[in-house]
Design a protein around this motif. Structure first.
Motif, PDB file in Angstrom:
ATOM      1  N   LEU A   7       0.840  -1.206   0.000  1.00 18.64           N
ATOM      2  CA  LEU A   7       0.000   0.000   0.000  1.00 18.64           C
ATOM      3  C   LEU A   7       0.872   1.252   0.000  1.00 18.64           C
ATOM      4  N   ILE A   8       1.877   1.259   0.912  1.00 19.37           N
ATOM      5  CA  ILE A   8       2.729   2.438   1.021  1.00 19.37           C
ATOM      6  C   ILE A   8       3.474   2.676  -0.284  1.00 19.37           C
ATOM      7  N   ALA A   9       4.016   1.590  -0.867  1.00 23.69           N
ATOM      8  CA  ALA A   9       4.775   1.736  -2.110  1.00 23.69           C
ATOM      9  C   ALA A   9       3.876   2.286  -3.214  1.00 23.69           C
ATOM     10  N   SER A  10       2.653   1.748  -3.332  1.00 22.12           N
ATOM     11  CA  SER A  10       1.747   2.207  -4.385  1.00 22.12           C
ATOM     12  C   SER A  10       1.422   3.668  -4.217  1.00 22.12           C
ATOM     13  N   LEU A  11       1.027   4.033  -2.984  1.00 18.23           N
ATOM     14  CA  LEU A  11       0.613   5.422  -2.757  1.00 18.23           C
ATOM     15  C   LEU A  11       1.776   6.375  -2.969  1.00 18.23           C
ATOM     16  N   ALA A  12       2.973   5.990  -2.513  1.00 17.76           N
ATOM     17  CA  ALA A  12       4.126   6.861  -2.684  1.00 17.76           C
ATOM     18  C   ALA A  12       4.407   7.068  -4.168  1.00 17.76           C
ATOM     19  N   PHE A  13       4.351   5.970  -4.923  1.00 17.05           N
ATOM     20  CA  PHE A  13       4.628   6.072  -6.351  1.00 17.05           C
ATOM     21  C   PHE A  13       3.592   6.956  -7.047  1.00 17.05           C
ATOM     22  N   LEU A  14       2.315   6.725  -6.729  1.00 16.97           N
ATOM     23  CA  LEU A  14       1.246   7.503  -7.361  1.00 16.97           C
ATOM     24  C   LEU A  14       1.354   8.979  -6.971  1.00 16.97           C
ATOM     25  N   GLY A  15       1.698   9.224  -5.709  1.00 20.92           N
ATOM     26  CA  GLY A  15       1.865  10.601  -5.254  1.00 20.92           C
ATOM     27  C   GLY A  15       2.986  11.293  -6.011  1.00 20.92           C
ATOM     28  N   LEU A  16       4.097  10.578  -6.188  1.00 20.47           N
ATOM     29  CA  LEU A  16       5.214  11.139  -6.937  1.00 20.47           C
ATOM     30  C   LEU A  16       4.787  11.450  -8.364  1.00 20.47           C
ATOM     31  N   ALA A  17       4.041  10.500  -8.976  1.00 16.03           N
ATOM     32  CA  ALA A  17       3.623  10.699 -10.361  1.00 16.03           C
ATOM     33  C   ALA A  17       2.736  11.937 -10.470  1.00 16.03           C
ATOM     34  N   ALA A  18       1.760  12.058  -9.561  1.00 20.72           N
ATOM     35  CA  ALA A  18       0.860  13.218  -9.600  1.00 20.72           C
ATOM     36  C   ALA A  18       1.654  14.496  -9.380  1.00 20.72           C
ATOM     37  N   GLY A  19       2.577  14.457  -8.398  1.00 27.12           N
ATOM     38  CA  GLY A  19       3.401  15.618  -8.122  1.00 27.12           C
ATOM     39  C   GLY A  19       4.234  16.007  -9.329  1.00 27.12           C
ATOM     40  N   ALA A  20       4.783  15.010 -10.013  1.00 24.39           N
ATOM     41  CA  ALA A  20       5.613  15.284 -11.183  1.00 24.39           C
ATOM     42  C   ALA A  20       4.791  15.955 -12.278  1.00 24.39           C
ATOM     43  N   LEU A  21       3.564  15.447 -12.497  1.00 24.61           N
ATOM     44  CA  LEU A  21       2.697  16.059 -13.517  1.00 24.61           C
ATOM     45  C   LEU A  21       2.437  17.532 -13.184  1.00 24.61           C
ATOM     46  N   LEU A  22       2.107  17.775 -11.907  1.00 24.14           N
ATOM     47  CA  LEU A  22       1.764  19.135 -11.517  1.00 24.14           C
ATOM     48  C   LEU A  22       2.987  20.044 -11.590  1.00 24.14           C
ATOM     49  N   TRP A  23       4.122  19.515 -11.143  1.00 23.43           N
ATOM     50  CA  TRP A  23       5.370  20.282 -11.190  1.00 23.43           C
ATOM     51  C   TRP A  23       5.694  20.648 -12.634  1.00 23.43           C
ATOM     52  N   ASP A  24       5.586  19.661 -13.521  1.00 26.90           N
ATOM     53  CA  ASP A  24       5.898  19.908 -14.919  1.00 26.90           C
ATOM     54  C   ASP A  24       4.954  20.960 -15.483  1.00 26.90           C
ATOM     55  N   ARG A  25       3.691  20.872 -15.049  1.00 30.44           N
ATOM     56  CA  ARG A  25       2.661  21.813 -15.533  1.00 30.44           C
ATOM     57  C   ARG A  25       2.958  23.229 -15.041  1.00 30.44           C
ATOM     58  N   SER A  26       3.273  23.360 -13.756  1.00 28.74           N
ATOM     59  CA  SER A  26       3.377  24.704 -13.188  1.00 28.74           C
ATOM     60  C   SER A  26       4.770  25.297 -13.325  1.00 28.74           C
ATOM     61  N   ILE A  27       5.801  24.506 -13.273  1.00 28.60           N
ATOM     62  CA  ILE A  27       7.160  25.049 -13.296  1.00 28.60           C
ATOM     63  C   ILE A  27       7.959  24.546 -14.499  1.00 28.60           C
ATOM     64  N   GLY A  28       7.928  23.249 -14.721  1.00 26.24           N
ATOM     65  CA  GLY A  28       8.717  22.707 -15.832  1.00 26.24           C
ATOM     66  C   GLY A  28       9.913  21.926 -15.317  1.00 26.24           C
ATOM     67  N   PHE A  29      10.201  20.831 -16.009  1.00 20.97           N
ATOM     68  CA  PHE A  29      11.249  19.929 -15.541  1.00 20.97           C
ATOM     69  C   PHE A  29      12.618  20.283 -16.085  1.00 20.97           C
ATOM     70  N   VAL A  30      12.635  20.760 -17.318  1.00 21.69           N
ATOM     71  CA  VAL A  30      13.925  20.936 -17.976  1.00 21.69           C
ATOM     72  C   VAL A  30      14.394  22.373 -17.806  1.00 21.69           C
ATOM     73  N   LEU A  31      15.620  22.499 -17.301  1.00 20.97           N
ATOM     74  CA  LEU A  31      16.184  23.821 -17.135  1.00 20.97           C
ATOM     75  C   LEU A  31      17.020  24.147 -18.366  1.00 20.97           C
ATOM     76  N   VAL A  32      16.683  25.247 -19.015  1.00 23.21           N
ATOM     77  CA  VAL A  32      17.387  25.603 -20.233  1.00 23.21           C
ATOM     78  C   VAL A  32      18.208  26.859 -19.988  1.00 23.21           C
ATOM     79  N   ALA A  33      19.494  26.754 -20.283  1.00 23.27           N
ATOM     80  CA  ALA A  33      20.354  27.933 -20.144  1.00 23.27           C
ATOM     81  C   ALA A  33      20.563  28.545 -21.530  1.00 23.27           C
ATOM     82  N   GLU A  34      20.428  29.848 -21.616  1.00 22.13           N
ATOM     83  CA  GLU A  34      20.607  30.500 -22.917  1.00 22.13           C
ATOM     84  C   GLU A  34      22.062  30.399 -23.352  1.00 22.13           C
ATOM     85  N   ASN A  35      22.950  30.673 -22.401  1.00 19.85           N
ATOM     86  CA  ASN A  35      24.376  30.579 -22.693  1.00 19.85           C
ATOM     87  C   ASN A  35      24.953  29.505 -21.781  1.00 19.85           C
TER      88      ASN A  35
END
Lengths: 113, 330
Positions: free
Chosen positions: B172-200
């Motif tokens: 149960l703990i493993a499933s919930l932790a994994f699902l929580g991470l997945a949801a968090g990752a989606l939201l993080w990607d949506r609101s902030i973004g995963f890839v950091l791009v440097a101009e220079n």
């Protein structure tokens, strides 16, 4: 319900191995294939020719029998004789058989008491 | 003079015996048969009938020969049967699936016609099943006849482990932790973004955040409907994990629900992937459209990703069924 035919597998299972013991005893005097088959039948051991003949060769290969061709009579025949180790095997098997007879007797005896 | 039945019978018997035993068996067997016939003649039988009766009683000459030569009359006997069957089941579970998946990915990358791909997959599947079966069995047939030892001994260590029901607190703990991470990752990607791009180039003397901009990996247009749907799927998965824990085990209903979730999830991802909606176009341009990346790379990566998603989902669905079957067996 249970005719004699239904018991055949069990009877065969029980008899398996007794032919070896009978052969080792009978061949303390040299004997040949068909003659041995008749001797076995006379003593009440139902053996088939097609199991007995290969069995004799197997026992010879294992060293429990020795063999010699007798060409003096009109038909050359291979005579088998129980070897020293064959005699020891026969003793061991006979002892075991006697023990089993006692064990079975104790079972049926206990039931009738 | 034509050969008698007896001669033919004896020849048929000794034919397959070792060379050195042939003459001896021939002489002994002919004496035995002659004795037997003679005994029957003495009882008043006709010679022809007596011969037939004796030979018939001796039975199939090949069986008699096998008995003389101590040859097994079975392909694989009790000594090797279980080893053979266990190994075959293991190989059948692994090899055909691996081959089919490998060929499927190769065909997709080569962009082979669909009909050809299906035909190839079917023939690869049948071919590997047949080949694995044949060669494994052949090895064991040879083992049976050479009497070699497979070295397999049963010990207590070989007892099957008490099987995981998949309904423990850890699950149960493993499933919930994994699902929580997945949801968090989606939201993080949506609101902030995963890839950091440097101009220079990155100056290590300055903080990372001030010289880079964050870029979402997933397409911004997925919000709100597709991403919201994903979050609902994750919520369903979480609810399923809790239900399994609460009911102390999987059952058929859970397995069906799990399968449905897996199908929906993989269908959505595949649909988005195929219609090029899944990833942020900016991110795709940034990674793949730089001039030094061959054009096929994007397609190949998409195929591998799609195969990965389907594979994981399929395993997830199967795993649910296995666990529900186990808990029924308990």
């Amino acid at each position: 319900m249970n005719g004699r035919d239904d018991f055949d597998p069990q009877l065969l299972e029980l008899r398996r191995g007794t032919i070896v013991l009978a052969c080792l005893h009978l061949l303390r005097h040299a004997g040949y294939g068909y003659g041995l088959l008749e001797d076995l039948a006379r003593h009440g051991f139902a053996a088939d020719a097609n199991t007995l003949y290969p069995l004799l060769r197997r026992l010879e290969k294992q060293g429990y029998l020795t063999s010699e061709w007798n060409t003096e009579e009109t038909r050359p025949r291979k005579f088998y004789l129980t070897s020293a180790s064959g005699l020891r095997l026969a003793d061991t098997l006979t002892t075991e058989w006697a023990a089993l007879t006692g064990a079975i007797a104790s079972l049926t005896h206990g039931r009738t008491e | 003079m034509t050969a008698t039945l007896t001669d033919r019978y004896i020849s048929a018997t000794v034919r397959t015996l070792p060379q050195d035993a042939q003459a001896d068996v021939r002489a002994e067997l002919s004496a035995s048969i002659a004795d037997d016939i003679e005994a029957r003649l003495d009882q008043g039988e006709v010679r022809q009938d007596a011969e037939r009766a004796v030979l018939t009683a001796l039975g199939d000459p090949d069986v008699l020969a096998a008995s003389y030569a101590d040859r097994p009359l079975q392909l694989i006997g009790p000594r090797y049967y279980l080893t053979w069957w266990r190994l075959l089941k293991l190989l059948w579970a692994i090899v055909p699936v691996t081959a089919v998946v490998g060929v499927l990915i190769a065909q997709l990358i080569a962009d082979a016609p669909i009909a050809e791909t299906i035909g190839t997959l079917v023939s690869v599947a049948i071919g590997t099943i047949v080949h694995v079966g044949f060669w494994t069995t052949l090895v064991f047939i040879i083992l049976e006849r050479t009497g070699a030892d497979t070295g397999e001994r049963w010990t207590l260590d070989a007892l099957p482990d008490p099987q995981e029901t998949g309904a423990g607190r850890g699950d149960l703990i493993a499933s919930l932790a994994f699902l929580g991470l997945a949801a968090g990752a989606l939201l993080w990607d949506r609101s902030i973004g995963f890839v950091l791009v440097a101009e220079n180039g990155v100056d290590i003397g300055v903080g990372l955040g001030s010289q880079t901009t964050a870029m979402p990996v997933l397409n911004a247009e997925l919000w709100p409907w597709w991403l919201g749907g994903m979050l609902i799927l994750i919520a369903f998965e979480a609810a399923l994990a809790i239900a399994v824990y609460a009911r102390h085990g999987w059952n058929t209903g859970f397995a069906w629900l799990n399968t449905a979730l897996a199908i929906v999830f993989s269908t959505v991802i595949l649909h988005l992937l195929i219609t090029s909606q899944l990833f942020n176009p900016e991110f795709v341009d940034y990674t793949l459209d730089r001039g030094d990346v061959p054009p096929e790379v994007g397609r190949i990566l998409a195929i591998l990703l799609g195969a990965g998603v389907v594979g994981v989902s399929a395993w997830n669905a199967i795993d649910g069924w296995l666990k529900s079957r186990r808990s029924v067996a308990h």
